[in-house]
Design an enzyme around this catalytic site. Structure first.
Site, PDB file in Angstrom:
ATOM      1  N   TRP A  21      69.305  60.563  -0.912  1.00  0.00           N
ATOM      2  CA  TRP A  21      70.438  59.877  -0.285  1.00  0.00           C
ATOM      3  C   TRP A  21      71.078  60.752   0.801  1.00  0.00           C
ATOM      4  CZ3 TRP A  21      75.670  60.327   0.523  1.00  0.00           C
ATOM      5  CH2 TRP A  21      76.373  59.152   0.791  1.00  0.00           C
ATOM      6  N   ASP A  61      82.117  47.793  -0.217  1.00  0.00           N
ATOM      7  CA  ASP A  61      81.026  46.836  -0.447  1.00  0.00           C
ATOM      8  C   ASP A  61      81.465  45.374  -0.284  1.00  0.00           C
ATOM      9  OD1 ASP A  61      79.755  49.195  -1.070  1.00  0.00           O
ATOM     10  OD2 ASP A  61      79.796  48.885  -3.240  1.00  0.00           O
ATOM     11  N   ASN A  89      68.557  52.599  -0.889  1.00  0.00           N
ATOM     12  CA  ASN A  89      69.223  52.090  -2.093  1.00  0.00           C
ATOM     13  C   ASN A  89      69.615  50.626  -1.884  1.00  0.00           C
ATOM     14  OD1 ASN A  89      71.225  54.163  -0.810  1.00  0.00           O
ATOM     15  ND2 ASN A  89      72.645  52.983  -2.019  1.00  0.00           N
ATOM     16  N   ASP A  90      70.834  50.236  -2.122  1.00  0.00           N
ATOM     17  CA  ASP A  90      71.207  48.817  -2.256  1.00  0.00           C
ATOM     18  C   ASP A  90      70.643  47.865  -1.182  1.00  0.00           C
ATOM     19  OD1 ASP A  90      72.902  50.492  -3.635  1.00  0.00           O
ATOM     20  OD2 ASP A  90      74.732  49.754  -2.696  1.00  0.00           O
ATOM     21  N   GLU A 126      81.021  48.348  -8.132  1.00  0.00           N
ATOM     22  CA  GLU A 126      80.416  48.393  -6.807  1.00  0.00           C
ATOM     23  C   GLU A 126      79.714  47.063  -6.515  1.00  0.00           C
ATOM     24  OE1 GLU A 126      79.318  53.034  -6.165  1.00  0.00           O
ATOM     25  OE2 GLU A 126      77.855  51.978  -7.360  1.00  0.00           O
ATOM     26  N   TRP A 141      71.304  55.281 -10.595  1.00  0.00           N
ATOM     27  CA  TRP A 141      71.858  56.526 -10.039  1.00  0.00           C
ATOM     28  C   TRP A 141      71.693  57.714 -10.992  1.00  0.00           C
ATOM     29  CZ3 TRP A 141      72.128  57.211  -5.212  1.00  0.00           C
ATOM     30  CH2 TRP A 141      72.523  56.200  -4.346  1.00  0.00           C
ATOM     31  N   PHE A 176      77.936  51.925   4.779  1.00  0.00           N
ATOM     32  CA  PHE A 176      77.707  51.631   3.370  1.00  0.00           C
ATOM     33  C   PHE A 176      77.416  50.132   3.170  1.00  0.00           C
ATOM     34  CE2 PHE A 176      79.633  55.228   0.534  1.00  0.00           C
ATOM     35  CZ  PHE A 176      78.789  56.143   1.125  1.00  0.00           C
TER      36      PHE A 176
HETATM   37  C1  FRU Z   1      75.966  51.434  -4.771  1.00  0.00           C
HETATM   38  C2  FRU Z   1      76.662  52.267  -3.712  1.00  0.00           C
HETATM   39  C3  FRU Z   1      77.689  51.429  -2.982  1.00  0.00           C
HETATM   40  C4  FRU Z   1      77.800  52.118  -1.652  1.00  0.00           C
HETATM   41  C5  FRU Z   1      76.382  52.561  -1.416  1.00  0.00           C
HETATM   42  C6  FRU Z   1      76.258  53.855  -0.673  1.00  0.00           C
HETATM   43  O1  FRU Z   1      74.718  51.908  -5.124  1.00  0.00           O
HETATM   44  O2  FRU Z   1      77.245  53.408  -4.285  1.00  0.00           O
HETATM   45  O3  FRU Z   1      78.913  51.304  -3.653  1.00  0.00           O
HETATM   46  O4  FRU Z   1      78.265  51.276  -0.647  1.00  0.00           O
HETATM   47  O5  FRU Z   1      75.781  52.688  -2.689  1.00  0.00           O
HETATM   48  O6  FRU Z   1      74.928  54.112  -0.336  1.00  0.00           O
END
Ligand code: FRU
Length: 528
Positions: free
Chosen positions: A82, A189, A57-58, A240, A327, A114
């Protein structure tokens, strides 16, 4: 599907010891084995970054140093959904071609790793490197799943790791966490940046549905400065992955601070999206120019994007990349072996539009190195079309190309106009503009596979006031479509999963339509 995943993971482990190659600085580089086994799957992007296998993801911790763009990302290598988060790692010298490196950060007794950011400590204020060999400091959220389940509120704390070999290997800081949770769920974050005016390092943190700003003289101890957002922007979900940077206003000597904040759910098209604020920042407090909502991208699939740190002044660009998913359905999109990819790397700039500031996104110029061949389907400087016309596309692969088209609205009688990409099964996407409604829309309701989520199919639309001309520049890549309108003044990023690739291109209009130019560019794969 599960059977395939297990088989491929098994193969990967067999191949890595034989095929992995070593470089001086990056032991364990695993490129050859990756492209031999992966990057040929259905829906696999060919010129976007995606991890070889597993879940992503991010984007995290992006920094530039000595000719290399580092990209880290939320990574779960053991599954395509995830799970316990690591930081995956890749580098590039041109933002286009990527080399996979071993995962940089693994979960430990303090929790999962994270999202977060990284900075180069050039003046060695942390004392963790030296001025001759500056340390890179990565800030991330430790997410403790056990504490979370226990009902505690303090399961997210900010941790730090540092590297003295330009990001190849990392040491977790001995006094972690560097910033303790004050008793708030959703406290995460960290994005750290340097504020020249106050001479301080600043950390912006997502805290429930707002952000908190902290400052530090040495990157090790952090002091609370202020809160922003209670009365501004969208609040349909949790905030986030914030970011903050100063941008010069185009064609002026003025500059403005920009704050990016992702929100989930609560995006304009549902689920995840990234909003932005423009304003002033004095090292203590951010004062926004507006309280209303502004969105970085009006599509459904650009989330948690942030910018690279330490870009040299001689370059001066603000470089961004986002996670190309949502998401609402990220864990269920129909890919095998891997899930998710990043958006194209984009350059962000700021324009004054009336009394407001507009954040403009363009693909980075380095992308043009991938254009192998171009094809102009329309003869002459201006072509005209009535109703719908099928456009010859030569030998172009419509799902791996750039399609640029300029409509001459001043000579166009039509109200509704646009392009349609379709396959022989009746699956299609329609991207259009309504002059009367002043809206750009992207319709993926019949785009192909959609049963994996009842939130996937639908239409993204955005208010947009076009002038005499309207330019669409669409980048397609197996399962992604990134639309840049008028040089990135409006962007829509949307995934699609056609049962077979779209192979036909149409221009449509409800009356006479004038088109000035149309160019298709084949974009080569970065993985073969
Ligand atoms: C955003 C998020 C962040 C978090 C991460 C966890 O997509 O929810 O806030 O750090 O993904 O994977």
């Amino acid at each position: 599907m599960r059977k395939n995943i297990h088989l491929d993971f098994f193969l990967l482990f067999l191949f890595i010891p034989v095929l992995s190659c070593k470089t001086d600085r990056h032991p364990g580089k695993a490129d050859e084995s990756d492209s031999a086994l992966f990057y040929r799957e259905e829906y696999r992007p060919q010129y976007h970054f995606s991890q070889a296998s597993g879940w992503m993801n991010d984007p995290n911790g992006m920094f530039y140093l000595d000719g290399e763009y580092n990209l880290f990302y939320q990574y779960y290598p053991d599954s395509t959904v995830w799970g316990p988060m690591h930081w995956g790692h890749a580098i590039s010298t041109d933002l286009v071609h990527w080399t996979h490196l071993p995962a940089a950060l693994y979960p430990d007794s303090l929790g999962y790793i994270f999202s977060g950011s990284a900075v180069v400590d050039t003046r060695n204020v942390s004392g963790l490197g030296s001025e001759a060999n500056p340390a890179v400091l990565a800030f991330f959220t430790y997410h403790d799943p056990v504490l979370e389940k226990s009902g505690s509120n303090v399961f997210q704390n900010q941790g730090m790791a540092f590297s003295t070999d330009k990001g190849s290997t990392w040491i977790k800081y001995k006094a972690n966490p560097v910033l303790k949770n004050p008793g708030i769920r959703d406290f995460r974050d960290p994005k750290v940046f340097w504020h020249e005016g106050s001479g301080k390092w600043i950390m912006i943190l997502a805290v429930q549905d707002r952000v908190h700003l902290y400052s530090s003289p040495n990157l090790l101890s952090w002091t609370f400065e202020s809160e922003f957002g209670k009365e501004a922007g969208a609040h349909g979900g949790v905030w986030e992955c914030p970011d903050m940077f100063e941008l010069k206003v185009q064609n002026s000597d003025a500059s403005r601070w920009v704050m990016l904040v992702s929100i989930n759910p609560g995006g304009p098209g549902g689920g995840s999206a990234t909003q932005y604020f423009t304003g002033r920042f004095d090292g203590h407090r951010f004062i926004s120019d507006h309280t209303g909502e502004k969105w970085l991208d009006m599509g459904r699939d650009n989330y948690a994007g942030v910018t690279w740190s330490n870009i040299p002044r001689s370059d001066g660009r603000c470089l961004f990349i986002g996670w190309m998913s949502n998401w609402d359905y990220a864990n269920r999109v129909p890919t095998v072996n891997w899930r998710s990819s990043m958006t194209l790397p984009r350059e962000l700039s700021l324009e004054k539009a009336g009394a407001e500031y507009l954040l403009v996104s363009k693909p980075v110029k380095e992308l043009s190195s991938l254009a192998e061949e171009t094809f102009s389907p329309l003869m002459g400087p201006t072509a005209s079309v009535e109703r719908e016309a099928r456009i010859g596309t030569g030998s172009m692969n419509l799902m791996q190309c750039g399609i640029k088209i300029i409509f001459v609205l001043s000579d166009t009688a039509a109200d509704s106009l646009g392009i349609r990409l379709a396959n022989g099964l009746g699956e299609q996407i329609k991207i259009g503009y309504s002059k009367v409604l002043r809206k750009v829309y992207f319709d993926r309701s019949k785009s192909g596979m959609k049963d994996f989520s009842d939130k996937f199919a639908g239409v993204s639309s955005a208010s947009y006031d076009a002038g005499d001309k309207l330019e669409f520049h669409l980048y397609t890549d197996a399962s992604s479509c990134e639309l840049f309108v008028d040089g990135g003044r409006l962007v829509m990023t949307n995934l699609v999963f056609p049962s077979e690739p779209y192979s036909e291109l149409f221009l449509f209009a409800d009356d006479f339509l004038a088109v000035e130019d149309m160019v298709l560019s084949r974009l080569s794969s970065i993985w073969r």
